[in-house]
Motif scaffolding. Structure first.
Motif, PDB file in Angstrom:
ATOM      1  N   LEU A  67      -4.892  -3.939   0.726  1.00  0.00           N
ATOM      2  CA  LEU A  67      -5.675  -2.717   0.456  1.00  0.00           C
ATOM      3  C   LEU A  67      -6.679  -2.406   1.564  1.00  0.00           C
ATOM      4  O   LEU A  67      -6.915  -1.248   1.893  1.00  0.00           O
ATOM      5  CB  LEU A  67      -6.438  -2.852  -0.864  1.00  0.00           C
ATOM      6  N   THR A 107       0.840  -1.205   0.000  1.00  0.00           N
ATOM      7  CA  THR A 107       0.000   0.000   0.000  1.00  0.00           C
ATOM      8  C   THR A 107       0.873   1.253   0.000  1.00  0.00           C
ATOM      9  O   THR A 107       0.499   2.273  -0.592  1.00  0.00           O
ATOM     10  CB  THR A 107      -0.951   0.020   1.215  1.00  0.00           C
ATOM     11  N   ASN A 116      -8.759   1.735  -0.055  1.00  0.00           N
ATOM     12  CA  ASN A 116      -9.622   1.608  -1.236  1.00  0.00           C
ATOM     13  C   ASN A 116     -10.298   2.908  -1.661  1.00  0.00           C
ATOM     14  O   ASN A 116     -10.530   3.143  -2.838  1.00  0.00           O
ATOM     15  CB  ASN A 116     -10.743   0.571  -1.001  1.00  0.00           C
TER      16      ASN A 116
END
Ligand SMILES: NC(=O)c1ccc[n+]([C@@H]2O[C@H](COP(=O)([O-])OP(=O)(O)OC[C@H]3O[C@@H](n4cnc5c(N)ncnc54)[C@H](OP(=O)(O)O)[C@@H]3O)[C@@H](O)[C@H]2O)c1
Length: 324
Positions: A199, A164, A231
């Motif tokens: 995520l 991420t 997200n």
């Protein structure tokens, strides 16, 4: 001679096996390798790392050699299910219960059964080491347990997921939308085909649970972490942050009793603001104030943490034998 077994002969297992070839002179011998198909007993003449092509693995449980007393130190490096802790949880539980020292990089068993496993190790008088589970090779637990012993940890914050962080970095510097940054990360092998655990912040939340239980003496589970993933982070939100001299990072934090993972604004010149796949962890300490560690949170550097745990066990065994 200490007899070592590795369950999980994949990315980390193979690199570790090669490194352990240098340990024969130190009194440690690799005797067993196991994967999902079964296990292989190595006789002392085969140098680990030179076992190519691999002979057929015996299609049986990797716990068989542990039950037969052939393994003194077990390294568990299997894919981890963070809801059940398996398959590593069963391997670790059985090994500790038989008086075998254990080193692992698997998060699942620690997220699901931290207190059970650490208490079992204590009652059996064996070591249970897991430096590699959080922050790859960054020496978090050993640093906290040794060098920070005289201080008190007030809070912990960290960027604990390289995938991420890579995506958010590409969004910040290249203006990529999240889906394109994700595709790029997948093409580079940085993101799984199913990236949802990363995520959605679950991977970071697992690490926060392990940190809290190990360093703050609490008994937390995954359900105790308030989790929001990346997200919903948009290019516009990143641009707005950028205009304020900030960016958005997925930050895990432990403050008092509150455990959380969420996208947060971080100043670009803040020590925690690392880019690409780097991880960072910040301790707020009673006497020292802030201390930030930065490093590679995955990949080959993780083997440094595994070897550090193995060294610790070798030294402890030597000490218990009265050798030091
Ligand atoms: N890679 C990293 O940088 C990194 C960093 C920190 C933590 N970790 C953690 O470390 C662990 C290992 O990572 P890795 O990258 O080495 O994984 P990997 O490359 O996928 O290798 C996993 C190994 O485990 C074996 N395995 C799968 N199911 C098994 C079972 N039920 N019993 C015995 N062996 C089984 C696989 O067997 P087959 O070969 O037969 O499929 C394979 O040899 C994971 O939990 C990961 O989350 C990894």
């Amino acid at each position: 001679m200490i007899s070592c077994g590795i369950i999980g002969y994949g990315f980390l297992g193979r690199i570790l096996a090669k490194r352990l070839a240098d340990y024969r002179g130190r009194g440690l011998e690799l005797r067993m390798l196991a994967n999902s198909k079964g296990y292989l007993l190595l006789d002392g003449d085969v140098p680990p790392g030179d076992i190519t092509p691999l002979p057929r693995f015996r299609a049986s449980s990797p716990l068989e050699p542990v039950e037969r007393g052939l393994v003194d130190l077990l390294v568990v490096l299997t894919p981890t299910n963070v809801r059940t802790g398996e398959p590593g949880l069963t391997y670790i539980r059985e090994a500790l219960g038989r008086g075998v020292d254990v080193v692992t990089a698997d998060k699942g068993p620690l997220v699901v059964a931290f207190r059970e496993l650490t208490s079992l190790a204590e009652s059996m008088g064996v070591s249970f080491c897991y430096e590699a589970t959080v922050g790859g090779g960054i020496p978090i637990f050993s640093l906290a347990r040794h060098s920070l012993m005289g201080d008190r940890i007030i809070s912990i914050r960290g960027i604990l997921n390289g995938t991420t962080n890579y995506i958010l970095t590409r969004m910040h510097f290249e203006g990529l939308p999240l889906d394109l940054a994700l595709q790029e990360a997948q093409m580079m092998g940085l993101a799984e085909r199913d990236p949802s655990l990363d995520l959605e912040g679950i991977d970071s939340a697992c690490k926060i649970v392990i940190l809290a239980n190990a360093l703050l003496g609490v008994d937390k589970r995954l359900g105790d972490v308030k989790v929001r993933g990346i997200n919903q982070v948009t290019s516009d939100a990143i641009l707005a942050a950028k205009e304020l001299g900030m960016t958005i990072k997925l930050v895990g934090s432990i403050e008092g009793d509150r455990l959380s993972v969420a996208p947060r604004l971080v100043r670009l010149n803040h020590p925690l603001c690392v880019h690409g796949t780097l991880n960072a962890i910040e301790f707020k300490l009673d006497i020292m104030g802030d201390l930030t560690l930065i490093g590679r949170g995955a990949g080959e550097s993780t083997v440094s943490a595994l070897l550090s745990d193995i060294e610790w066990i070798l030294n402890r065994r030597a000490y218990l034998r009265g050798g030091r």
